[in-house]
Write a protein that holds these residues in place. Structure first.
Motif: not given
Length: 198
Positions: A25-51
């Protein structure tokens, strides 16, 4: 293989799948330098639950381990018995929940009052994602360290840790949501012997 270890293995497999989906979802394999704000918020929320889920799975795994007795080494005499030595392990599970300054925080960790807009830095999110993927690649070593820590806490007379029910499990994939819902009860059963043992 016990029911508990089978559950942990099953849970780790689903957590790995969720991390792979998050990486895609975050295209981590491409090593992006930035993410769209809404995508970053969603990724942070999912990471928190997975942690939370991964931490609980590791605790359940640690409670099922039978550890050999610790060999006591001779003291080097550098520290007195009452002097506390700060180590990375004494600050908690740093690798599991790293505290990174986000783009909307100042150096003291406080939120900046003005609302920023536009893309956000991807590095903190990708670092958390990579740390969790690395941890799940070899969870046994982390579980052994955690088992030693829990044993020290039990022998010191500390209360057994509690696992509160997770909220918003409906946002997780169905299987992972079921695992997250079952974990608090499984941990409560696993900690029943905390007061009576040793």
């Amino acid at each position: 293989m016990t029911n508990s270890s089978a559950f942990v293995t099953h849970g780790i497999a689903h957590a790995q799948r969720a991390l792979a989906n998050l990486a895609a979802m975050t295209n981590a394999h491409l090593h992006p330098t930035t993410l769209k704000r809404t995508l970053a918020q969603r990724a942070r929320a999912e990471l928190a639950r997975l942690e939370i889920i991964i931490r609980r799975l590791l605790v359940l795994m640690a409670l099922g381990l039978v550890l050999p007795p610790v060999t006591i080494r001779a003291s080097s005499g550098h520290h007195s018995d009452t002097e506390r030595v700060e180590t990375k392990a004494s600050t908690g599970l740093q690798g599991l929940s790293p505290r990174c300054l986000g783009p909307d925080m100042d150096r003291d960790g406080f939120a900046v009052s003005t609302r920023a807009c536009g893309p956000v830095q991807a590095a903190p999110i990708l670092a958390r994602l990579a740390a969790l993927q690395e941890l799940l690649a070899a969870p046994e070593a982390h579980a052994r360290r955690l088992a030693r820590t829990l044993e020290r806490q039990r022998k010191a007379g500390e209360a057994a840790p509690m696992a509160l029910p997770m909220t918003r499990t409906h946002r997780l994939p169905p299987e992972l949501g079921a695992i997250a819902t079952a974990l608090p009860e499984l941990l409560r059963d696993a900690f029943k012997s905390w007061e009576t043992s040793g």
